[in-house]
Motif scaffolding. Structure first.
Motif, PDB file in Angstrom:
ATOM      1  N   GLN A  44      39.324  23.256  49.308  1.00 50.07           N
ATOM      2  CA  GLN A  44      38.010  23.712  48.884  1.00 50.07           C
ATOM      3  C   GLN A  44      38.172  24.771  47.805  1.00 50.07           C
ATOM      4  O   GLN A  44      38.901  25.746  47.971  1.00 50.07           O
ATOM      5  N   LEU A  45      37.476  24.571  46.686  1.00 50.57           N
ATOM      6  CA  LEU A  45      37.542  25.527  45.600  1.00 50.57           C
ATOM      7  C   LEU A  45      36.606  26.677  45.890  1.00 50.57           C
ATOM      8  O   LEU A  45      35.412  26.469  46.096  1.00 50.57           O
ATOM      9  N   GLN A  46      37.130  27.894  45.908  1.00 49.10           N
ATOM     10  CA  GLN A  46      36.245  29.017  46.128  1.00 49.10           C
ATOM     11  C   GLN A  46      36.862  30.322  45.667  1.00 49.10           C
ATOM     12  O   GLN A  46      38.072  30.439  45.516  1.00 49.10           O
ATOM     13  N   LEU A  47      35.979  31.295  45.453  1.00 53.30           N
ATOM     14  CA  LEU A  47      36.344  32.665  45.145  1.00 53.30           C
ATOM     15  C   LEU A  47      35.746  33.546  46.238  1.00 53.30           C
ATOM     16  O   LEU A  47      34.573  33.379  46.586  1.00 53.30           O
ATOM     17  N   VAL A  48      36.536  34.461  46.749  1.00 55.67           N
ATOM     18  CA  VAL A  48      36.060  35.348  47.801  1.00 55.67           C
ATOM     19  C   VAL A  48      36.345  36.781  47.414  1.00 55.67           C
ATOM     20  O   VAL A  48      37.507  37.176  47.259  1.00 55.67           O
ATOM     21  N   GLU A  49      35.269  37.558  47.253  1.00 56.69           N
ATOM     22  CA  GLU A  49      35.413  38.965  46.914  1.00 56.69           C
ATOM     23  C   GLU A  49      35.527  39.813  48.181  1.00 56.69           C
ATOM     24  O   GLU A  49      34.989  39.452  49.239  1.00 56.69           O
ATOM     25  N   SER A  50      36.203  40.941  48.047  1.00 55.65           N
ATOM     26  CA  SER A  50      36.294  41.913  49.132  1.00 55.65           C
ATOM     27  C   SER A  50      36.550  43.287  48.545  1.00 55.65           C
ATOM     28  O   SER A  50      36.848  43.404  47.348  1.00 55.65           O
ATOM     29  N   GLY A  51      36.431  44.298  49.386  1.00 52.38           N
ATOM     30  CA  GLY A  51      36.762  45.645  48.950  1.00 52.38           C
ATOM     31  C   GLY A  51      35.569  46.547  48.685  1.00 52.38           C
ATOM     32  O   GLY A  51      35.745  47.728  48.386  1.00 52.38           O
ATOM     33  N   GLY A  52      34.369  45.995  48.765  1.00 51.78           N
ATOM     34  CA  GLY A  52      33.193  46.826  48.555  1.00 51.78           C
ATOM     35  C   GLY A  52      32.959  47.776  49.714  1.00 51.78           C
ATOM     36  O   GLY A  52      33.616  47.684  50.757  1.00 51.78           O
ATOM     37  N   GLY A  53      32.030  48.689  49.507  1.00 55.83           N
ATOM     38  CA  GLY A  53      31.715  49.639  50.561  1.00 55.83           C
ATOM     39  C   GLY A  53      30.951  50.816  50.021  1.00 55.83           C
ATOM     40  O   GLY A  53      30.471  50.802  48.880  1.00 55.83           O
ATOM     41  N   LEU A  54      30.848  51.839  50.853  1.00 53.49           N
ATOM     42  CA  LEU A  54      30.155  53.073  50.492  1.00 53.49           C
ATOM     43  C   LEU A  54      31.177  54.105  50.052  1.00 53.49           C
ATOM     44  O   LEU A  54      32.168  54.355  50.755  1.00 53.49           O
ATOM     45  N   VAL A  55      30.941  54.699  48.900  1.00 50.83           N
ATOM     46  CA  VAL A  55      31.853  55.715  48.372  1.00 50.83           C
ATOM     47  C   VAL A  55      31.034  56.828  47.744  1.00 50.83           C
ATOM     48  O   VAL A  55      29.935  56.586  47.219  1.00 50.83           O
ATOM     49  N   GLN A  56      31.547  58.036  47.789  1.00 52.08           N
ATOM     50  CA  GLN A  56      30.864  59.168  47.173  1.00 52.08           C
ATOM     51  C   GLN A  56      31.054  59.162  45.657  1.00 52.08           C
ATOM     52  O   GLN A  56      32.051  58.617  45.157  1.00 52.08           O
ATOM     53  N   PRO A  57      30.133  59.750  44.925  1.00 53.92           N
ATOM     54  CA  PRO A  57      30.322  59.877  43.475  1.00 53.92           C
ATOM     55  C   PRO A  57      31.658  60.541  43.156  1.00 53.92           C
ATOM     56  O   PRO A  57      32.066  61.504  43.819  1.00 53.92           O
ATOM     57  N   GLY A  58      32.331  59.992  42.162  1.00 57.11           N
ATOM     58  CA  GLY A  58      33.654  60.472  41.795  1.00 57.11           C
ATOM     59  C   GLY A  58      34.779  59.768  42.512  1.00 57.11           C
ATOM     60  O   GLY A  58      35.953  59.942  42.149  1.00 57.11           O
ATOM     61  N   GLY A  59      34.450  58.977  43.508  1.00 59.40           N
ATOM     62  CA  GLY A  59      35.462  58.279  44.285  1.00 59.40           C
ATOM     63  C   GLY A  59      35.930  56.991  43.632  1.00 59.40           C
ATOM     64  O   GLY A  59      35.518  56.653  42.504  1.00 59.40           O
ATOM     65  N   SER A  60      36.792  56.281  44.352  1.00 56.15           N
ATOM     66  CA  SER A  60      37.394  55.052  43.836  1.00 56.15           C
ATOM     67  C   SER A  60      37.296  53.930  44.860  1.00 56.15           C
ATOM     68  O   SER A  60      37.262  54.172  46.069  1.00 56.15           O
ATOM     69  N   LEU A  61      37.266  52.715  44.344  1.00 57.59           N
ATOM     70  CA  LEU A  61      37.358  51.517  45.146  1.00 57.59           C
ATOM     71  C   LEU A  61      38.158  50.483  44.370  1.00 57.59           C
ATOM     72  O   LEU A  61      38.147  50.502  43.129  1.00 57.59           O
ATOM     73  N   ARG A  62      38.812  49.588  45.091  1.00 56.69           N
ATOM     74  CA  ARG A  62      39.459  48.458  44.448  1.00 56.69           C
ATOM     75  C   ARG A  62      38.888  47.175  45.031  1.00 56.69           C
ATOM     76  O   ARG A  62      39.007  46.924  46.238  1.00 56.69           O
ATOM     77  N   LEU A  63      38.282  46.402  44.171  1.00 57.09           N
ATOM     78  CA  LEU A  63      37.742  45.113  44.573  1.00 57.09           C
ATOM     79  C   LEU A  63      38.791  44.031  44.371  1.00 57.09           C
ATOM     80  O   LEU A  63      39.575  44.092  43.423  1.00 57.09           O
ATOM     81  N   SER A  64      38.769  43.051  45.253  1.00 60.39           N
ATOM     82  CA  SER A  64      39.662  41.902  45.145  1.00 60.39           C
ATOM     83  C   SER A  64      38.840  40.630  45.063  1.00 60.39           C
ATOM     84  O   SER A  64      37.759  40.539  45.643  1.00 60.39           O
ATOM     85  N   CYS A  65      39.382  39.656  44.362  1.00 63.25           N
ATOM     86  CA  CYS A  65      38.766  38.337  44.257  1.00 63.25           C
ATOM     87  C   CYS A  65      39.885  37.323  44.458  1.00 63.25           C
ATOM     88  O   CYS A  65      40.718  37.137  43.565  1.00 63.25           O
ATOM     89  N   ALA A  66      39.905  36.709  45.622  1.00 63.91           N
ATOM     90  CA  ALA A  66      40.943  35.745  45.961  1.00 63.91           C
ATOM     91  C   ALA A  66      40.458  34.330  45.693  1.00 63.91           C
ATOM     92  O   ALA A  66      39.361  33.950  46.114  1.00 63.91           O
ATOM     93  N   ALA A  67      41.275  33.562  44.987  1.00 65.44           N
ATOM     94  CA  ALA A  67      40.941  32.178  44.680  1.00 65.44           C
ATOM     95  C   ALA A  67      41.673  31.233  45.623  1.00 65.44           C
ATOM     96  O   ALA A  67      42.822  31.485  45.983  1.00 65.44           O
ATOM     97  N   SER A  68      41.018  30.168  45.990  1.00 67.66           N
ATOM     98  CA  SER A  68      41.669  29.134  46.788  1.00 67.66           C
ATOM     99  C   SER A  68      41.297  27.770  46.234  1.00 67.66           C
ATOM    100  O   SER A  68      40.206  27.575  45.704  1.00 67.66           O
ATOM    101  N   GLY A  69      42.239  26.856  46.306  1.00 68.29           N
ATOM    102  CA  GLY A  69      42.011  25.498  45.845  1.00 68.29           C
ATOM    103  C   GLY A  69      42.323  25.269  44.387  1.00 68.29           C
ATOM    104  O   GLY A  69      42.246  24.130  43.908  1.00 68.29           O
ATOM    105  N   PHE A  70      42.666  26.314  43.662  1.00 70.36           N
ATOM    106  CA  PHE A  70      43.018  26.167  42.255  1.00 70.36           C
ATOM    107  C   PHE A  70      43.860  27.372  41.840  1.00 70.36           C
ATOM    108  O   PHE A  70      43.907  28.383  42.529  1.00 70.36           O
ATOM    109  N   ILE A  71      44.524  27.230  40.678  1.00 72.54           N
ATOM    110  CA  ILE A  71      45.373  28.307  40.176  1.00 72.54           C
ATOM    111  C   ILE A  71      44.535  29.205  39.286  1.00 72.54           C
ATOM    112  O   ILE A  71      44.053  28.788  38.224  1.00 72.54           O
ATOM    113  N   LEU A  72      44.396  30.452  39.711  1.00 71.82           N
ATOM    114  CA  LEU A  72      43.469  31.355  39.053  1.00 71.82           C
ATOM    115  C   LEU A  72      43.860  31.664  37.612  1.00 71.82           C
ATOM    116  O   LEU A  72      42.989  31.768  36.743  1.00 71.82           O
ATOM    117  N   ASP A  73      45.155  31.792  37.325  1.00 70.07           N
ATOM    118  CA  ASP A  73      45.530  32.250  35.987  1.00 70.07           C
ATOM    119  C   ASP A  73      45.392  31.159  34.926  1.00 70.07           C
ATOM    120  O   ASP A  73      45.707  31.391  33.761  1.00 70.07           O
TER     121      ASP A  73
END
Length: 126
Positions: free
Chosen positions: A1-30
């Motif tokens: 199954q071809l799909q993209l799944v994001e993760s890593g979101g959430g609640l953060v204070q101003p000035g903070g950091s987050l790293r989002l991920s996007c994992a691909a399945s069923g195909f070669i992302l690059d």
């Protein structure tokens, strides 16, 4: 199954950091250009960052330049969005999307993107 799944979101204070991920399945992302878009409540979707298939071209929206970094881990078939110095105006649902032909992503033409994930919510608030 071809799909993209994001993760890593959430609640953060101003000035903070987050790293989002996007994992691909069923195909070669690059093989394709990959971009991050976001949509804040009551606002239109906007492009945030895009990386071409070979990684030689990267674009950022002016509003995130110097704060966000897009990267790709081919071994994990995953693209990341490192977000630093977050501001309340960065609050949005963030989506990753693939551009099969490379004609839309670098111009942040969301309507031309070919596959989308379901999104992950980022909330920047104290």
């Amino acid at each position: 199954q071809l799909q993209l799944v994001e993760s890593g979101g959430g609640l953060v204070q101003p000035g903070g950091s987050l790293r989002l991920s996007c994992a691909a399945s069923g195909f070669i992302l690059d093989t394709y250009a990959i971009g991050w878009f976001r949509q804040a409540p009551g606002k239109e979707r906007e492009g945030v960052s895009c990386m071409s298939s070979a990684g030689g071209h990267i674009n950022y929206a002016d509003s995130v330049k110097g704060r966000f970094t897009i990267s790709r881990d081919n071994a994990k078939n995953t693209v990341f969005l490192q977000m630093n110095s977050l501001k309340p105006e960065d609050t949005a649902v963030y989506y990753c999307a693939v551009d099969y032909y490379g004609s839309s992503c670098l111009y942040f033409r969301g309507t031309g993107m070919d596959m989308w994930g379901k999104g992950t919510l980022v909330t920047v608030s104290s």
